[in-house]
Design a protein around this motif. Structure first.
Motif, mmCIF file in Angstrom:
data_model
loop_
_atom_site.group_PDB
_atom_site.id
_atom_site.type_symbol
_atom_site.label_atom_id
_atom_site.label_comp_id
_atom_site.label_asym_id
_atom_site.label_seq_id
_atom_site.Cartn_x
_atom_site.Cartn_y
_atom_site.Cartn_z
ATOM 1 N N LEU A 301 0.709 -1.081 -0.060
ATOM 2 C CA LEU A 301 0.111 -0.135 -0.003
ATOM 3 C C LEU A 301 0.965 1.280 -0.036
ATOM 4 O O LEU A 301 0.633 2.182 -0.671
ATOM 5 C CB LEU A 301 -1.087 0.078 1.352
ATOM 6 N N ALA A 302 2.049 1.590 0.977
ATOM 7 C CA ALA A 302 2.752 2.436 1.045
ATOM 8 C C ALA A 302 3.530 2.815 -0.430
ATOM 9 O O ALA A 302 3.832 3.972 -0.857
ATOM 10 C CB ALA A 302 3.594 2.354 1.944
ATOM 11 N N ASN A 303 3.754 1.476 -1.127
ATOM 12 C CA ASN A 303 4.558 1.739 -2.333
ATOM 13 C C ASN A 303 3.705 2.100 -3.439
ATOM 14 O O ASN A 303 4.073 2.887 -4.193
ATOM 15 C CB ASN A 303 5.199 0.203 -2.903
ATOM 16 N N ALA A 304 2.455 1.645 -3.333
ATOM 17 C CA ALA A 304 1.489 2.281 -4.383
ATOM 18 C C ALA A 304 0.963 3.667 -4.355
ATOM 19 O O ALA A 304 1.129 4.404 -5.321
ATOM 20 C CB ALA A 304 0.410 1.354 -4.507
ATOM 21 N N LEU A 305 0.994 3.988 -3.123
ATOM 22 C CA LEU A 305 0.319 5.356 -2.725
ATOM 23 C C LEU A 305 1.293 6.452 -2.661
ATOM 24 O O LEU A 305 0.787 7.654 -2.748
ATOM 25 C CB LEU A 305 -0.703 5.273 -1.408
ATOM 26 N N VAL A 306 2.610 5.981 -1.949
ATOM 27 C CA VAL A 306 3.425 6.958 -1.730
ATOM 28 C C VAL A 306 4.860 6.870 -2.430
ATOM 29 O O VAL A 306 5.326 7.993 -3.146
ATOM 30 C CB VAL A 306 3.613 7.038 -0.115
ATOM 31 N N TYR A 307 5.072 5.658 -2.240
ATOM 32 C CA TYR A 307 6.813 5.502 -2.465
ATOM 33 C C TYR A 307 7.181 5.751 -4.201
ATOM 34 O O TYR A 307 8.016 6.310 -4.792
ATOM 35 C CB TYR A 307 7.487 4.122 -1.989
ATOM 36 N N THR A 308 5.930 5.087 -4.977
ATOM 37 C CA THR A 308 6.194 5.506 -6.299
ATOM 38 C C THR A 308 5.983 6.726 -6.927
ATOM 39 O O THR A 308 6.760 7.240 -7.735
ATOM 40 C CB THR A 308 4.917 4.321 -7.015
ATOM 41 N N LYS A 309 5.184 7.491 -6.042
ATOM 42 C CA LYS A 309 5.077 8.873 -6.331
ATOM 43 C C LYS A 309 6.238 9.562 -6.004
ATOM 44 O O LYS A 309 6.688 10.542 -6.735
ATOM 45 C CB LYS A 309 3.719 9.333 -5.862
ATOM 46 N N LEU A 310 6.830 9.228 -4.762
ATOM 47 C CA LEU A 310 7.870 9.893 -4.500
ATOM 48 C C LEU A 310 9.215 9.888 -5.376
ATOM 49 O O LEU A 310 9.863 10.721 -5.769
ATOM 50 C CB LEU A 310 8.287 9.314 -2.937
ATOM 51 N N ARG A 311 9.466 8.419 -5.834
ATOM 52 C CA ARG A 311 10.575 8.332 -6.859
ATOM 53 C C ARG A 311 10.283 9.016 -8.019
ATOM 54 O O ARG A 311 11.197 9.467 -8.557
ATOM 55 C CB ARG A 311 10.527 6.567 -6.960
ATOM 56 N N ALA A 312 9.099 9.133 -8.408
ATOM 57 C CA ALA A 312 8.688 10.099 -9.638
ATOM 58 C C ALA A 312 8.992 11.382 -9.433
ATOM 59 O O ALA A 312 9.530 12.012 -10.336
ATOM 60 C CB ALA A 312 7.241 9.707 -10.079
ATOM 61 N N VAL A 313 8.861 12.018 -8.451
ATOM 62 C CA VAL A 313 9.190 13.119 -8.157
ATOM 63 C C VAL A 313 10.719 13.552 -8.366
ATOM 64 O O VAL A 313 10.941 14.589 -8.824
ATOM 65 C CB VAL A 313 8.786 13.608 -6.582
ATOM 66 N N PHE A 314 11.559 12.374 -7.966
ATOM 67 C CA PHE A 314 13.134 12.702 -7.993
ATOM 68 C C PHE A 314 13.451 12.253 -9.371
ATOM 69 O O PHE A 314 14.749 12.245 -9.516
ATOM 70 C CB PHE A 314 13.748 11.949 -7.116
ATOM 71 N N GLY A 315 12.628 11.911 -10.418
ATOM 72 C CA GLY A 315 13.118 11.668 -11.561
ATOM 73 C C GLY A 315 12.895 10.120 -12.029
ATOM 74 O O GLY A 315 13.071 9.736 -13.273
ATOM 75 N N GLY A 316 12.661 9.299 -11.246
ATOM 76 C CA GLY A 316 12.520 7.982 -11.601
ATOM 77 C C GLY A 316 13.856 7.093 -11.551
ATOM 78 O O GLY A 316 13.720 5.822 -11.634
ATOM 79 N N ARG A 317 14.978 7.864 -11.494
ATOM 80 C CA ARG A 317 16.150 7.157 -11.641
ATOM 81 C C ARG A 317 17.077 7.152 -10.451
ATOM 82 O O ARG A 317 18.207 6.743 -10.732
ATOM 83 C CB ARG A 317 16.925 7.462 -12.999
ATOM 84 N N MET A 318 16.725 7.842 -9.472
ATOM 85 C CA MET A 318 17.653 8.237 -8.298
ATOM 86 C C MET A 318 18.331 6.909 -7.709
ATOM 87 O O MET A 318 17.495 6.285 -7.109
ATOM 88 C CB MET A 318 17.055 9.186 -7.492
ATOM 89 N N ARG A 319 19.693 6.973 -7.719
ATOM 90 C CA ARG A 319 20.069 5.888 -7.181
ATOM 91 C C ARG A 319 20.826 6.181 -5.646
ATOM 92 O O ARG A 319 21.246 5.274 -4.950
ATOM 93 C CB ARG A 319 21.115 5.110 -7.909
ATOM 94 N N GLY A 320 20.751 7.468 -5.639
ATOM 95 C CA GLY A 320 21.535 7.987 -4.079
ATOM 96 C C GLY A 320 21.400 9.409 -4.085
ATOM 97 O O GLY A 320 21.661 10.176 -5.228
ATOM 98 N N ILE A 321 21.118 9.839 -2.885
ATOM 99 C CA ILE A 321 21.220 11.114 -2.569
ATOM 100 C C ILE A 321 22.251 11.523 -1.547
ATOM 101 O O ILE A 321 22.403 10.945 -0.536
ATOM 102 C CB ILE A 321 19.849 11.797 -1.823
ATOM 103 N N ILE A 322 23.197 12.638 -1.681
ATOM 104 C CA ILE A 322 24.239 13.196 -0.647
ATOM 105 C C ILE A 322 23.723 14.265 0.095
ATOM 106 O O ILE A 322 23.131 15.427 -0.632
ATOM 107 C CB ILE A 322 25.529 13.467 -1.311
ATOM 108 N N SER A 323 23.411 13.875 1.184
ATOM 109 C CA SER A 323 22.925 15.168 2.095
ATOM 110 C C SER A 323 24.020 15.694 3.014
ATOM 111 O O SER A 323 24.677 15.038 3.686
ATOM 112 C CB SER A 323 21.606 14.559 2.949
ATOM 113 N N GLY A 324 24.210 17.095 3.046
ATOM 114 C CA GLY A 324 25.206 17.597 4.013
ATOM 115 C C GLY A 324 24.897 19.008 4.282
ATOM 116 O O GLY A 324 23.764 19.628 3.706
ATOM 117 N N GLY A 325 25.597 19.791 4.681
ATOM 118 C CA GLY A 325 25.444 21.027 5.364
ATOM 119 C C GLY A 325 24.598 21.581 6.591
ATOM 120 O O GLY A 325 24.594 22.302 7.050
#
Length: 795
Positions: A301-325
């Motif tokens: 349910l989480a994947n269908a309603l939330v996670y799939t859309k979240l991955r699409a927000v980041f372009g669909g190919r994101m393999r990693g995010i570097i967070s700093g600062g």
């Protein structure tokens, strides 16, 4: 190798591969590595023609773009020094950085920046270059970037020149964000940067086919090192966003595989998702809020309603995010991890070029900043401060040797100023050492985790904890007015009348509930008791945010100091655990609790909770009274039954039950009397509050005077230390001069002795020569006499 050589290696390896992508006329265009390299060499030649020499400081104040990157490498290729300046800085702060760095040349994004700085140029400045648009009149020569780049009279610089740049030479002066005072210029060499690149790529590999979306300012050392130098060294592709306001659109267009970001973007996306979840039907909302890992149904349910859309927000190919600062909340990191978007939170400083530690893509521990880089050593001091040593540690602060000595000790350890913990090799940052709040009770409060927890609310944009030398913690809250707009419209409030929003009971009740929920996990003394509601968001323009979007807590507390004092006095605040209207209408009455001893305070709090309880709870004694009357009636009836000798089954022994009810009722009445007595005691003792308040005010005044005196003594001590250093330098110089004079005097004495010996020798030889001359004269006379005799005898 130096920084430019690493880029050149990628050019030689694959010259036709896409290097930079940028938006023009609504479409993304591409520059290959070969094309970018030629532009770098041509602009370097133009700079050389303008007089740029090795060691000259060249400042760049512009938005992130291909031109910024080309300027950066062109300056470095000449052995000159790049001085990044955030384009969002006010003119006065930008002028300070140019002055502090001895900028010889200034590259501006547009002519307006030049106009803003006119009259504030440092004496060292020779010329100005404008990247975009027309030039403007100035007291300094002004050139167009495009004209310099396209001028055929400038032959490209010989690529061999980059091989002559020493790795230990100064590459850049990057100024700190200034959250705790004046910005300091951090001197980073080519070796500082390249050692960091090699270590970062070793633990977080970047592949040739990777694409990153660059939206952070290149003035930010994280974006410049990790988002640019690392990517270009690996031969991958950088795409430039059109700005933070277009980043969602650009993510879909570019479909990046990697992203370098600060936590604020991840937090905004997360809170947006939470707002949508809030509007979902209750059963779905309950399932989504539960951990998806414990149930295949929840996961699906989480994947269908939330996670799939979240991955699409980041372009669909994101393999990693570097967070700093800045720090990222553990719950947010875990959320993205669960959604299939690994967030590698890292930690670093401008002074370390910048990465110290980072989570690996295959080894992410949410809540930590990962393991230290392979070539970096870390150590915890006795007070928990994190110390760092490695080839990435800066050369020092420009024109500030005293601050350099304070930051780096004799053994080469950089004192980060951050309190940390190391758990199983993973570093967890607790708080900035200077940001710890020390309450008047002696307890220490770490603001970051509490502020972070509060800011995770969809209805709160920022939170700043306050309470140093106070009896309890409070906070400054900046609501997310966009998220509150629907609540405001339901309450009939105007669209932008934010002050009225913050006075409305429904809005205040909502914010109160959000803070209570956010801080429930912390201990009682860490939870803020009151909040000062701020009606205008923190911004870069107001100076309340750094260019990396961190809140300048010191500046904010100074700005709102009067309102903070009033909040502690009981005026204009939101009571987190009381009535939502309390700070507005009843604040003066509530202020008495600020100076009551802890045991008495707890009793008063209990009394206030009792008084503020719902009406139905306060009516309990009335219900018990009616229960008692009914019980008496039933008892009388049962007595009649008993007199008639009617057998009552044990299971229906109501008389025994009523006795128990009477007993419980007596106990409740006794407790009620105790509460009333306690409240009377509180009322009697409250008369002592004004006297105690006066005494505390006198004590506060004395402490303020002492602090002022201590500050003066501190300033004098710093001056004495500075003078001592100066005297030491002068004494060392005099010692060297005296040693030189002594040596010279000794040499002169030896020379004089030698000259005396030589003179004595010469005198001796002169005497001998004189004697010889006399002998020769005598012989000559004899010869002359003989000659005359012979001449007379010869016919």
């Amino acid at each position: 190798m130096n920084v430019v050589q690493l880029l050149h290696a990628s050019v030689v390896r694959d010259p036709s591969h896409a290097c930079l992508k940028f938006k023009r006329d609504g479409q993304y265009e591409t520059l290959t590595y070969a094309e970018v390299w030629q532009r770098i060499l041509r602009f370097a030649s133009a700079l050389q023609h303008l007089g740029v020499q090795p060691g000259d400081s060249v400042a760049i104040m512009a938005e992130t773009s291909p031109a910024w990157m080309i300027c950066d490498f062109a300056i470095l290729s000449l052995g000159a020094v790049v001085v990044p300046v955030y384009p969002s800085l006010p003119p006065a702060e930008a002028a300070y950085i140019l002055q502090n760095a001895d900028a010889a040349y200034f590259i501006a994004d547009h002519a307006a920046m030049v106009a803003d700085l006119e009259g504030a140029w440092p004496h060292s400045l020779r010329a100005v270059i404008v990247l975009n648009g027309d030039t403007t009149a100035s007291s300094k020569p002004v050139y167009e970037f495009s004209s310099l780049l396209e001028d055929d009279t400038y032959s490209p610089v010989d690529p061999a020149v980059i091989d002559r740049i020493p790795t230990d030479s100064l590459a850049t002066i990057v100024h700190t964000s200034g959250t705790s005072g004046r910005p300091k210029g951090v001197m980073l060499s080519h070796r500082n940067i390249t050692s960091n690149l090699e270590a970062c790529l070793a633990v977080t590999p970047v592949h040739r086919d990777d694409v990153t979306l660059s939206y952070l300012p290149l003035s930010h050392i994280l974006e410049r090192t990790v988002g640019h130098y690392c990517v270009l060294t690996a031969g991958a592709t950088i795409a430039y966003a059109e700005g933070i306001e277009h980043i969602q659109e650009n993510l879909r267009e570019v479909s990046p595989t990697l992203l370098v970001t600060v936590p604020r973007l991840l937090e905004k996306v997360y809170t947006g998702i939470q707002q949508k979840v809030e509007r979902a039907p209750r059963p779905i909302r309950h399932l989504l809020r539960s951990s998806a890992r414990h149930s295949p149904l929840r996961r699906t349910l989480a994947n269908a309603l939330v996670y799939t859309k979240l991955r699409a927000v980041f372009g669909g190919r994101m393999r990693g995010i570097i967070s700093g600062g800045a720090g990222l909340a553990q719950s947010i990191a875990a959320f993205y991890q669960e959604a299939g978007i690994p967030v590698c939170e890292g930690y670093g400083m401008t002074e370390t070029a910048p990465v110290i530690a980072v989570n690996r893509l295959d080894d992410i521990h949410p809540g930590t900043v990962g393991r230290p880089l392979p070539n970096v050593e870390v150590l915890l001091a006795a007070d928990g401060e994190l110390l760092v040593r490695g080839p990435n540690v800066m050369r020092g602060y420009y024109h500030d040797p005293l601050s350099t000595d304070e930051a780096i000790d004799r053994e080469g350890w950089l004192h980060t100023g951050d309190i940390a913990a190391i758990e199983g090799g993973y570093v967890r940052i607790v708080e900035r050492k200077k940001h710890l709040i020390v309450l008047a009770t002696g307890k220490n409060v770490s603001p970051f985790p509490i502020e972070n927890a509060i800011s995770l609310s969809p209805y709160i944009a920022d939170a700043v904890l306050v309470g140093d030398e106070r009896k309890y913690v409070t906070c400054l809250l900046v609501p997310d007015f966009a998220a509150l707009s629907s609540k405001a419209s339901q309450s009939g409030l105007g669209e932008s009348d934010f002050s009225n929003w913050l006075n409305h009971p429904d809005i205040r009740r909502l914010l109160q509930r959000e803070v209570q929920t956010a801080v429930a996990q912390f201990t009682e003394f860490e939870r803020p008791k009151r909040a000062l509601l701020i009606a205008s968001p923190f911004s870069l323009d107001s100076g309340e945010l750094t260019p990396t979007l961190k809140v300048k807590a010191k500046l904010v507390t100074q700005k709102y100091q009067t309102a903070i004092d009033q909040m502690y006095e009981g005026i204009g605040y939101l009571d987190i655990y009381g009535s939502p209207e309390l700070g507005l209408e009843q604040g003066a009455a509530h202020v008495e609790s600020d100076v009551v001893d802890p045991p008495l305070q707890r009793a008063r709090d209990d009394g206030e909770r009792e008084l503020s309880a719902p009406a139905e709870k306060r009516r309990r004694p009335t219900r018990w009274m009616w229960t008692t009357v009914a019980s008496l009636v039933v008892a009388c009836a049962l007595c009649g039954v008993a007199a008639a000798k009617v057998h009552v089954p044990k299971s229906l022994d109501l008389l025994g039950t009523i006795r128990n009810v009477h007993h419980n009722n007596d106990q409740i009445n006794l407790e009620n009397r105790n509460i009333v007595d306690g409240m009377n005691t509180v009322k009697n003792l409250s008369s002592l509050t004004p006297q105690m308040a006066g005494q505390l005010s006198t004590l506060d005044a004395g402490l303020i005077q002492q602090n002022h005196t201590l500050q003066q003594l501190t300033d004098l001590s710093e001056q004495e230390i500075g003078l001592s250093h100066q005297f030491g330098s002068v004494a060392a110089s005099l010692h060297r001069d005296l040693s030189s004079i002594s040596q010279t005097t000794s040499q002169q004495s030896n020379s004089v002795s030698a000259m005396r010996d030589t003179a004595a020798t010469l005198a001796s030889r002169a005497a001998a020569m004189e004697k010889t001359n006399q002998q020769m004269a005598q012989k000559l006379q004899q010869a002359t006499g003989t000659t005359q005799q012979i001449s007379t005898e010869v016919p």
